[in-house]
Design a protein around this motif. Sequence first.
Motif, PDB file in Angstrom:
ATOM      1  N   LYS A  50      52.311 -21.261  67.269  1.00 14.84           N
ATOM      2  CA  LYS A  50      52.319 -21.845  68.619  1.00 14.84           C
ATOM      3  C   LYS A  50      52.863 -23.261  68.657  1.00 14.84           C
ATOM      4  N   GLN A  51      52.866 -23.951  67.535  1.00 14.39           N
ATOM      5  CA  GLN A  51      53.348 -25.329  67.490  1.00 14.39           C
ATOM      6  C   GLN A  51      54.870 -25.326  67.563  1.00 14.39           C
ATOM      7  N   ASN A  52      55.458 -26.241  68.307  1.00 17.84           N
ATOM      8  CA  ASN A  52      56.913 -26.311  68.465  1.00 17.84           C
ATOM      9  C   ASN A  52      57.435 -27.685  68.120  1.00 17.84           C
ATOM     10  N   GLY A  53      58.711 -27.730  67.738  1.00 21.87           N
ATOM     11  CA  GLY A  53      59.400 -29.002  67.505  1.00 21.87           C
ATOM     12  C   GLY A  53      59.197 -29.588  66.129  1.00 21.87           C
ATOM     13  N   GLN A  54      58.692 -28.804  65.185  1.00 20.82           N
ATOM     14  CA  GLN A  54      58.468 -29.333  63.841  1.00 20.82           C
ATOM     15  C   GLN A  54      59.790 -29.486  63.096  1.00 20.82           C
ATOM     16  N   TRP A  55      59.785 -30.404  62.185  1.00 20.80           N
ATOM     17  CA  TRP A  55      60.913 -30.562  61.284  1.00 20.80           C
ATOM     18  C   TRP A  55      60.510 -29.953  59.954  1.00 20.80           C
ATOM     19  N   GLY A  56      61.397 -29.196  59.383  1.00 21.17           N
ATOM     20  CA  GLY A  56      61.167 -28.672  58.045  1.00 21.17           C
ATOM     21  C   GLY A  56      59.928 -27.820  57.939  1.00 21.17           C
ATOM     22  N   THR A  57      59.140 -28.112  56.945  1.00 21.02           N
ATOM     23  CA  THR A  57      57.977 -27.270  56.653  1.00 21.02           C
ATOM     24  C   THR A  57      56.669 -27.891  57.115  1.00 21.02           C
ATOM     25  N   VAL A  58      56.701 -28.640  58.206  1.00 13.89           N
ATOM     26  CA  VAL A  58      55.463 -29.153  58.785  1.00 13.89           C
ATOM     27  C   VAL A  58      54.782 -27.952  59.438  1.00 13.89           C
ATOM     28  N   TYR A  59      53.869 -27.346  58.704  1.00 15.50           N
ATOM     29  CA  TYR A  59      53.272 -26.077  59.114  1.00 15.50           C
ATOM     30  C   TYR A  59      51.762 -26.218  59.194  1.00 15.50           C
ATOM     31  N   ASP A  60      51.185 -25.751  60.301  1.00 20.76           N
ATOM     32  CA  ASP A  60      49.744 -25.784  60.508  1.00 20.76           C
ATOM     33  C   ASP A  60      49.265 -24.350  60.747  1.00 20.76           C
ATOM     34  N   GLU A  61      48.646 -23.767  59.748  1.00 22.13           N
ATOM     35  CA  GLU A  61      48.184 -22.379  59.832  1.00 22.13           C
ATOM     36  C   GLU A  61      47.241 -22.152  61.012  1.00 22.13           C
ATOM     37  N   LYS A  62      46.508 -23.178  61.412  1.00 20.58           N
ATOM     38  CA  LYS A  62      45.586 -23.045  62.547  1.00 20.58           C
ATOM     39  C   LYS A  62      46.323 -22.758  63.853  1.00 20.58           C
ATOM     40  N   GLN A  63      47.629 -23.048  63.892  1.00 19.24           N
ATOM     41  CA  GLN A  63      48.441 -22.822  65.084  1.00 19.24           C
ATOM     42  C   GLN A  63      49.088 -21.426  65.101  1.00 19.24           C
ATOM     43  N   ASP A  64      48.805 -20.600  64.081  1.00 17.06           N
ATOM     44  CA  ASP A  64      49.393 -19.255  64.042  1.00 17.06           C
ATOM     45  C   ASP A  64      48.918 -18.429  65.223  1.00 17.06           C
ATOM     46  N   LEU A  65      49.854 -17.807  65.905  1.00 18.33           N
ATOM     47  CA  LEU A  65      49.533 -16.852  66.953  1.00 18.33           C
ATOM     48  C   LEU A  65      49.268 -15.500  66.318  1.00 18.33           C
ATOM     49  N   LEU A  66      50.140 -15.124  65.378  1.00 26.33           N
ATOM     50  CA  LEU A  66      49.971 -13.832  64.709  1.00 26.33           C
ATOM     51  C   LEU A  66      50.764 -13.792  63.425  1.00 26.33           C
ATOM     52  N   ARG A  67      50.415 -12.802  62.619  1.00 27.04           N
ATOM     53  CA  ARG A  67      51.148 -12.483  61.388  1.00 27.04           C
ATOM     54  C   ARG A  67      51.349 -10.977  61.353  1.00 27.04           C
ATOM     55  N   VAL A  68      52.554 -10.566  60.998  1.00 24.94           N
ATOM     56  CA  VAL A  68      52.837  -9.148  60.775  1.00 24.94           C
ATOM     57  C   VAL A  68      53.550  -9.021  59.432  1.00 24.94           C
ATOM     58  N   THR A  69      53.431  -7.856  58.834  1.00 31.12           N
ATOM     59  CA  THR A  69      54.077  -7.599  57.557  1.00 31.12           C
ATOM     60  C   THR A  69      55.250  -6.658  57.780  1.00 31.12           C
ATOM     61  N   ALA A  70      56.384  -6.985  57.165  1.00 32.08           N
ATOM     62  CA  ALA A  70      57.586  -6.161  57.289  1.00 32.08           C
ATOM     63  C   ALA A  70      58.143  -5.884  55.893  1.00 32.08           C
ATOM     64  N   PRO A  71      58.474  -4.620  55.623  1.00 33.36           N
ATOM     65  CA  PRO A  71      59.007  -4.279  54.296  1.00 33.36           C
ATOM     66  C   PRO A  71      60.420  -4.830  54.100  1.00 33.36           C
ATOM     67  N   VAL A  72      60.738  -5.112  52.848  1.00 34.48           N
ATOM     68  CA  VAL A  72      62.083  -5.546  52.476  1.00 34.48           C
ATOM     69  C   VAL A  72      62.909  -4.311  52.158  1.00 34.48           C
ATOM     70  N   LYS A  73      64.096  -4.250  52.758  1.00 33.54           N
ATOM     71  CA  LYS A  73      65.057  -3.199  52.431  1.00 33.54           C
ATOM     72  C   LYS A  73      66.211  -3.854  51.694  1.00 33.54           C
ATOM     73  N   LYS A  74      66.716  -3.172  50.681  1.00 28.21           N
ATOM     74  CA  LYS A  74      67.848  -3.705  49.927  1.00 28.21           C
ATOM     75  C   LYS A  74      69.109  -3.586  50.779  1.00 28.21           C
ATOM     76  N   ALA A  75      69.793  -4.701  50.934  1.00 27.86           N
ATOM     77  CA  ALA A  75      71.022  -4.729  51.731  1.00 27.86           C
ATOM     78  C   ALA A  75      72.152  -4.018  50.999  1.00 27.86           C
ATOM     79  N   SER A  76      73.067  -3.443  51.758  1.00 28.43           N
ATOM     80  CA  SER A  76      74.209  -2.747  51.146  1.00 28.43           C
ATOM     81  C   SER A  76      75.154  -3.731  50.456  1.00 28.43           C
ATOM     82  N   SER A  77      75.195  -4.972  50.947  1.00 29.86           N
ATOM     83  CA  SER A  77      75.966  -6.031  50.296  1.00 29.86           C
ATOM     84  C   SER A  77      75.236  -7.350  50.522  1.00 29.86           C
ATOM     85  N   PRO A  78      75.329  -8.272  49.572  1.00 29.21           N
ATOM     86  CA  PRO A  78      74.590  -9.533  49.688  1.00 29.21           C
ATOM     87  C   PRO A  78      75.082 -10.398  50.860  1.00 29.21           C
TER      88      PRO A  78
END
Length: 166
Positions: free
Chosen positions: A106-134
Amino acid sequence: MKQIGMMVMALLLTVTFTYAQDNKQSPKATVDGKVIDVTYNQPSLRGRAFGKELAPYGKVWRTGADAATTVVFAKDVKFGGKDVKAGTYTLYTIPTEKEWTVILNKQNGQWGTVYDEKQDLLRVTAPVKKASSPTEKFTIKVDDKANASDLVMMWADATVSVPVTY
């Protein structure tokens, strides 16, 4: 003579600033979908290893470079099956080899990795698929469909997709 020196210095500073702005190593990119807009900076691999030197596995990553990546939803959606109100959010991820945790914060306007876990709206998990080309430059795209979209992130040989319905 002093004025000429100052003029030369001002000219050099202007040229240097202009060159730096035009030759960013992580240029800004914007993705405009029907319901989702994303603004982020595109880092490049340039011989470095994704998951090690860049976006280390298991750690929160700003999902781009420089300023934190923003995602704007024009209307209420389900992001990875979870309800999200229309608005602007910051996108973070925690990449691993097999899956990424995708975070809307929910926090906006951060620079870089200024991250506050308390501001998380949600987390979802997504699988990694191997790309056909890098993919050299980190890329985000929105694949629009009839009443849905996929938010797709690609870098190195990894492709991650989060379904968004509306």
